[in-house]
Design a protein around this motif. Structure first.
Motif, mmCIF file in Angstrom:
data_model
loop_
_atom_site.group_PDB
_atom_site.id
_atom_site.type_symbol
_atom_site.label_atom_id
_atom_site.label_comp_id
_atom_site.label_asym_id
_atom_site.label_seq_id
_atom_site.Cartn_x
_atom_site.Cartn_y
_atom_site.Cartn_z
ATOM 1 N N HIS A 280 0.766 -1.296 -0.108
ATOM 2 C CA HIS A 280 0.081 0.010 -0.107
ATOM 3 C C HIS A 280 0.847 1.267 0.077
ATOM 4 C CE1 HIS A 280 -3.423 -2.917 0.625
ATOM 5 N NE2 HIS A 280 -2.589 -3.399 1.808
ATOM 6 N N SER A 281 2.011 1.032 -0.616
ATOM 7 C CA SER A 281 2.812 2.298 -0.847
ATOM 8 C C SER A 281 2.975 2.614 -2.445
ATOM 9 C CB SER A 281 4.233 2.123 -0.275
ATOM 10 O OG SER A 281 4.792 3.344 -0.359
ATOM 11 N N TYR A 282 2.789 3.583 -2.940
ATOM 12 C CA TYR A 282 2.857 3.939 -4.488
ATOM 13 C C TYR A 282 3.612 5.204 -4.632
ATOM 14 C CZ TYR A 282 -1.302 1.238 -3.845
ATOM 15 O OH TYR A 282 -2.274 0.181 -3.587
ATOM 16 N N TRP A 283 3.906 5.488 -5.990
ATOM 17 C CA TRP A 283 4.891 6.521 -6.418
ATOM 18 C C TRP A 283 4.182 7.625 -6.015
ATOM 19 C CZ3 TRP A 283 3.048 10.042 -9.745
ATOM 20 C CH2 TRP A 283 1.706 9.608 -10.416
ATOM 21 N N PHE A 284 2.683 7.930 -5.564
ATOM 22 C CA PHE A 284 1.956 9.077 -5.583
ATOM 23 C C PHE A 284 1.815 9.111 -4.152
ATOM 24 C CE2 PHE A 284 -0.856 5.760 -7.302
ATOM 25 C CZ PHE A 284 -1.487 5.451 -6.363
ATOM 26 N N GLY A 285 2.449 8.364 -3.037
ATOM 27 C CA GLY A 285 2.137 8.499 -1.517
ATOM 28 C C GLY A 285 1.874 7.365 -0.978
ATOM 29 N N PRO A 286 1.610 7.342 0.345
ATOM 30 C CA PRO A 286 1.698 8.622 1.111
ATOM 31 C C PRO A 286 3.061 9.256 1.285
ATOM 32 C CG PRO A 286 1.406 6.864 2.442
ATOM 33 C CD PRO A 286 1.088 6.093 1.068
ATOM 34 N N PHE A 287 3.008 10.394 1.522
ATOM 35 C CA PHE A 287 4.207 11.193 1.781
ATOM 36 C C PHE A 287 3.960 12.669 2.052
ATOM 37 C CE2 PHE A 287 8.464 13.314 0.749
ATOM 38 C CZ PHE A 287 9.281 12.424 1.120
ATOM 39 N N SER A 288 4.880 13.055 2.843
ATOM 40 C CA SER A 288 4.548 14.604 3.476
ATOM 41 C C SER A 288 4.483 15.536 2.112
ATOM 42 C CB SER A 288 5.449 15.050 4.525
ATOM 43 O OG SER A 288 5.269 16.310 4.728
ATOM 44 N N GLU A 289 3.270 16.228 2.375
ATOM 45 C CA GLU A 289 3.013 17.319 1.420
ATOM 46 C C GLU A 289 3.729 18.614 1.746
ATOM 47 O OE1 GLU A 289 -0.156 17.123 -1.587
ATOM 48 O OE2 GLU A 289 -1.030 16.029 0.273
ATOM 49 N N CYS A 290 4.320 18.619 2.895
ATOM 50 C CA CYS A 290 4.738 19.836 3.322
ATOM 51 C C CYS A 290 6.334 19.787 4.004
ATOM 52 C CB CYS A 290 3.997 20.284 4.909
ATOM 53 S SG CYS A 290 2.499 20.815 4.323
ATOM 54 N N ALA A 291 7.002 20.760 4.084
ATOM 55 C CA ALA A 291 8.471 20.953 4.606
ATOM 56 C C ALA A 291 9.099 22.166 5.253
ATOM 57 C CB ALA A 291 9.363 20.679 3.448
ATOM 58 N N SER A 292 9.700 22.209 6.069
ATOM 59 C CA SER A 292 10.321 23.565 6.793
ATOM 60 C C SER A 292 11.916 23.098 6.675
ATOM 61 C CB SER A 292 10.132 23.164 8.085
ATOM 62 O OG SER A 292 8.878 23.094 8.489
ATOM 63 N N VAL A 293 12.360 24.604 6.388
ATOM 64 C CA VAL A 293 13.749 24.591 6.239
ATOM 65 C C VAL A 293 14.402 25.338 7.377
ATOM 66 C CG1 VAL A 293 15.654 25.774 5.004
ATOM 67 C CG2 VAL A 293 13.625 24.787 3.874
ATOM 68 N N LEU A 294 15.473 24.726 8.398
ATOM 69 C CA LEU A 294 15.898 25.199 9.497
ATOM 70 C C LEU A 294 17.040 24.630 9.727
ATOM 71 C CD1 LEU A 294 14.072 23.610 12.786
ATOM 72 C CD2 LEU A 294 13.502 23.067 10.063
ATOM 73 N N ASP A 295 18.050 24.927 10.679
ATOM 74 C CA ASP A 295 18.903 24.221 11.045
ATOM 75 C C ASP A 295 18.658 23.377 12.269
ATOM 76 O OD1 ASP A 295 21.647 23.590 12.054
ATOM 77 O OD2 ASP A 295 22.374 25.490 12.413
ATOM 78 N N MET A 296 18.547 22.218 12.026
ATOM 79 C CA MET A 296 18.080 21.294 12.993
ATOM 80 C C MET A 296 19.019 20.660 13.924
ATOM 81 S SD MET A 296 14.726 20.035 11.767
ATOM 82 C CE MET A 296 14.750 18.504 12.494
#
Length: 446
Positions: free
Chosen positions: A47-63
């Protein structure tokens, strides 16, 4: 263009020709090189496909505090510069069938300890918004703090809403709910760090944004059905709602429709008044609302279409992409919104960026790829090569600190960085390929 040029006529014609040439001379085109950071495994049996599931959001920061800008996307973060994946650094952002419960996220030092935290919201299991506390240790779990609950969460954005120099948080709910209103959170210097303020029930629809509409220097709120005027003391005084417009769809010019998240506030035509840019998030269309103020001071907005043949522009961002010192904006098509039930779902995937000048929009293609689709055959679509989609958050940032803005594009099909690698030569140089004689198979056919 209207102009009044005096004699001599030859000089006038020369000036007109020069002005026309200046308008038509193309600027050097930025070269954006895509790099795929991560993506879902195409494994239908699990039940994993090229179209997800995968996060549709991201943040950019010094982790990790090493001075580099890293990327967080849902439960995982990617360590710069080689994008080493670290899994499950926080809770939330769970997969739920074909979706990931993460409809917005951004970086923010919530508890003001000098380390960037992550603010995130979700509409399924999360049913609200949390901030995740940066522990300052690479291997420690980031603690979750709920600060908002809602049955119909569409996302959160941030901006300095009270003018005190730090970022506050604006909430978006996709539809009105009894007992719930448009909500923002004041960022304060002590626990609980984020203090809730409910403004009112108007404008409680899919999509909103921040910017100064009336030119008083304060940050107002725009919604799909009007805007809230910020008072002098936003945390204690009443915000006044102005129903000066309603973003409408192509097929319902008298109604209102779901807008992108965020909506953008920007002076599109250079007349000194801020306008509004919004995508029709779940149908066709990308529009701008021109602010008009008549002689009596009455404010209204005229809706103009930027695009009518492209759909699902669910998110967008402002930034200078071609290095001319002016703001551009980027948007793109979300992949299979509502799990493929939206109109345009099987149209080509696209990411576009636009130059804006005097009310004109120049479209530039960031990427464009077709989706395989076989009518009548259910779930037999093969995995495409390098499909890119723009989910519910796009980030414009100088990721590699080379002085040029890059674009971070998360979506169901994976996480991509489009690196700004400079400009195409203008005029273009002759193409240089290896001579034919250097190929072992070459035989002259003359």
């Amino acid at each position: 263009m209207k102009t009044k040029l005096g004699k001599p006529l030859i000089l006038g014609c020369w000036l007109v020709a020069l002005a026309a040439a200046a308008q038509t001379t193309p600027r050097p085109e930025p070269i954006f090189v895509p790099v795929k950071i991560d993506g879902p495994a195409h494994d239908p049996a699990n039940h994993s496909y090229w179209f997800g599931p995968f996060s549709e959001c991201a943040s950019v920061l010094d982790m990790d505090g090493d001075g580099d800008l890293d990327i967080a996307a849902g439960r995982n973060w990617y360590e710069a510069p080689n994008w080493i994946k670290h899994e499950n650094f926080r809770d939330g952002a769970e997969t739920n069938g074909p979706e990931t419960d993460n409809n917005s996220e951004f970086e923010m030092d919530v508890n003001k300890d000098g380390r960037c935290d992550v603010v995130s919201s979700g509409w399924m299991r999360m049913k609200g918004a949390f901030w995740y506390e940066n522990p300052g240790q690479r291997t420690a779990k980031w603690k979750a703090h709920r600060f908002h609950s809602a049955r119909n969460m569409e996302g959160v954005i941030h901006g300095d809403m009270d003018g005190d120099g730090d970022a506050d948080v604006l909430v978006n709910h996709w539809a009105p709910v009894a007992g719930q209103g448009l909500t923002w959170f004041e960022h304060v210097d002590r626990e609980p760090w984020l203090v809730e303020h409910v403004i009112g029930p108007e404008g409680e629809y899919h999509g909103n944004g921040l910017g100064d509409i009336n030119g008083d220097g304060r940050v107002d709120i725009v919604t799909p059905t009007g805007w809230y005027e910020a008072p002098a003391k936003p945390a204690v005084e009443k915000w006044v709602f102005h129903a000066d417009y309603a973003l409408h769809s192509l097929d319902d010019p008298k109604g209102h429709t779901a807008a992108s998240h965020p909506m953008l506030v920007h002076d599109v035509n250079g007349d000194g008044k801020n306008d509004i840019i919004a995508g029709v998030s779940h149908a066709y269309g990308l529009a701008w609302l021109e602010q008009v103020v008549d002689a009596a001071g009455k404010r209204s907005f005229r809706q103009h279409w930027i695009e009518t043949a492209f759909g699902q522009c669910h998110t967008m961002a402002l930034g200078d992409l071609n290095g001319d010192g002016k703001l551009d904006f980027v948007t793109g098509k979300r992949l299979f919104a509502h799990h493929g039930r939206d109109t345009s779902c099987h149209d080509p995937l696209f990411g576009f960026w636009y130059e804006m000048e005097a009310g004109r929009f120049t479209r530039h293609v960031l990427y464009f790829n077709h989706l395989p689709w076989y009518s009548g055959e259910k779930n037999l679509n093969p995995a495409p090569n390098g499909a890119v989609s723009m989910g519910m958050k796009v980030v414009i940032v100088d990721l590699d600190k080379d002085g040029r803005n890059d674009i971070v594009v998360p979506g169901k099909a994976g996480l991509y960085v489009f690196y700004h690698r400079g400009y195409a030569p203008s005029p273009r140089q002759p193409m240089r390929l290896l001579p034919e004689e250097t190929y072992p198979s070459w035989k002259s056919w003359n």
